[in-house]
Motif scaffolding. Structure first.
Motif, PDB file in Angstrom:
ATOM      1  N   GLY A 115     -11.209 122.797   7.044  1.00 28.18           N
ATOM      2  CA  GLY A 115     -11.725 122.591   8.413  1.00 28.18           C
ATOM      3  C   GLY A 115     -11.688 123.544   9.285  1.00 28.18           C
ATOM      4  O   GLY A 115     -12.341 123.640  10.600  1.00 28.18           O
ATOM      5  N   SER A 166     -20.234 127.088   5.971  1.00 23.34           N
ATOM      6  CA  SER A 166     -19.519 125.867   5.508  1.00 23.34           C
ATOM      7  C   SER A 166     -20.239 124.552   5.499  1.00 23.34           C
ATOM      8  O   SER A 166     -20.483 123.779   6.480  1.00 23.34           O
ATOM      9  CB  SER A 166     -17.919 125.512   5.906  1.00 23.34           C
ATOM     10  N   LYS A 226     -15.463 127.883   9.107  1.00 24.64           N
ATOM     11  CA  LYS A 226     -16.800 127.836   9.656  1.00 24.64           C
ATOM     12  C   LYS A 226     -18.053 128.383   8.552  1.00 24.64           C
ATOM     13  O   LYS A 226     -19.068 127.904   8.477  1.00 24.64           O
ATOM     14  CB  LYS A 226     -17.257 128.230  10.828  1.00 24.64           C
ATOM     15  N   THR A 251     -10.847 117.944   9.261  1.00 25.44           N
ATOM     16  CA  THR A 251      -9.447 118.817   9.658  1.00 25.44           C
ATOM     17  C   THR A 251      -8.297 118.312   8.902  1.00 25.44           C
ATOM     18  O   THR A 251      -7.125 119.113   8.715  1.00 25.44           O
ATOM     19  CB  THR A 251      -9.424 118.656  11.400  1.00 25.44           C
ATOM     20  N   LYS A 280     -18.550 121.382   7.454  1.00 30.67           N
ATOM     21  CA  LYS A 280     -17.944 121.582   8.612  1.00 30.67           C
ATOM     22  C   LYS A 280     -18.112 120.454   9.705  1.00 30.67           C
ATOM     23  O   LYS A 280     -17.586 120.142  10.574  1.00 30.67           O
ATOM     24  CB  LYS A 280     -18.551 122.906   9.513  1.00 30.67           C
ATOM     25  N   ASP A 281     -19.157 119.824   9.523  1.00 29.28           N
ATOM     26  CA  ASP A 281     -19.747 118.750  10.335  1.00 29.28           C
ATOM     27  C   ASP A 281     -18.982 117.227   9.733  1.00 29.28           C
ATOM     28  O   ASP A 281     -19.476 116.240  10.374  1.00 29.28           O
ATOM     29  CB  ASP A 281     -21.309 118.790  10.479  1.00 29.28           C
TER      30      ASP A 281
END
Length: 243
Positions: free
Chosen positions: A85, A135, A88, A144, A138-139
């Motif tokens: 998380g 990554s 990036k 996380t 990432k979205d």
């Protein structure tokens, strides 16, 4: 077998005995063959992934070079990225790329827990031994909380890698378009959620309608929004999801 052949010459009418003996011979051979194969099968089952550090490298800004790799088989390898998380983008490289044959390369995949699916992210080979990857996770909602992501490498012919890359680029254009739409809708949903919350504090006064709210009204809204975001798994991830 020689004895059986001699018996056949002496007595050609003894076909039944010969066939019976041949059946026994074949059965014994098959049994012996199975016994000989069992140790090899057991060795394959007991074979464990081999830890190596001279195949690939993962480069992440602010972190040490990662060369820790598990060789699953002669054509499959696995590496890991911790706390994805926070990552990036990252770089990937083949170590000793000059030793790789010209007609092959590696397809690169990633997998999130529980690691039952690998998705394609790129290719590397001796003519293109390193790449930087944005990554792809990432979205993703809740990323996380993920502790590790696995990066897979699979040895493939270059012709296959080219077709795989071309298809991936087409799908990536569609994916980026969808992500842009999701982000736009998410922003609209956040503003709508705030508007509805603040509207509950509208009061009619002598000066007309006014918002009369406590000083911590935005803190209260933020807590309510966080709860909504956590409980509604589709909120902010798919178009047309309800607030």
């Amino acid at each position: 077998f020689c004895k059986l052949k001699m018996n056949l010459n002496v007595n050609q009418n003894n076909n039944y005995n010969m066939n019976n003996n041949m059946s026994n011979l074949n059965m014994n051979y098959n049994c012996n063959e199975q016994k000989q194969m069992q140790p090899s099968q057991q060795q394959q089952q007991q074979k464990q992934p081999e830890a190596i550090n001279n195949a690939f490298a993962i480069m992440i800004s602010g972190e040490s070079l990662n060369t820790n790799c598990l060789k699953i088989s002669d054509d499959k390898y696995i590496m890991e990225i911790n706390n994805p998380g926070l990552v990036k983008s990252f770089g990937l490289s083949i170590l000793n790329a000059n030793q790789l044959p010209n007609n092959v390369g590696f397809a690169i995949y990633y997998s999130l827990p529980p690691f039952n699916q690998f998705d394609f992210v790129g290719v590397i080979h001796n003519e293109y031994p390193s790449t930087i990857v944005e990554s792809p996770w990432k979205d993703l909602k809740g990323i996380t909380a993920c502790n590790v992501v696995r990066i897979g490498f699979e040895l493939k012919e270059k012709s296959f890698l080219k077709s795989l890359k071309d298809k991936s680029e087409q799908e990536n254009v569609q994916k980026q378009s969808m992500i842009a739409a999701i982000k736009t809708e998410f922003a609209l949903k956040v503003s709508q959620h705030l508007f509805d919350f603040m509207n509950s504090y509208v009061k009619t006064t002598d000066n007309g309608q006014m918002i009369i709210a406590p000083a911590n009204v935005l803190d209260n809204w933020h807590k309510k929004f966080q709860k909504k975001y956590i409980l509604d798994k589709k909120f902010g991830t798919m178009p047309n999801s309800s607030i």
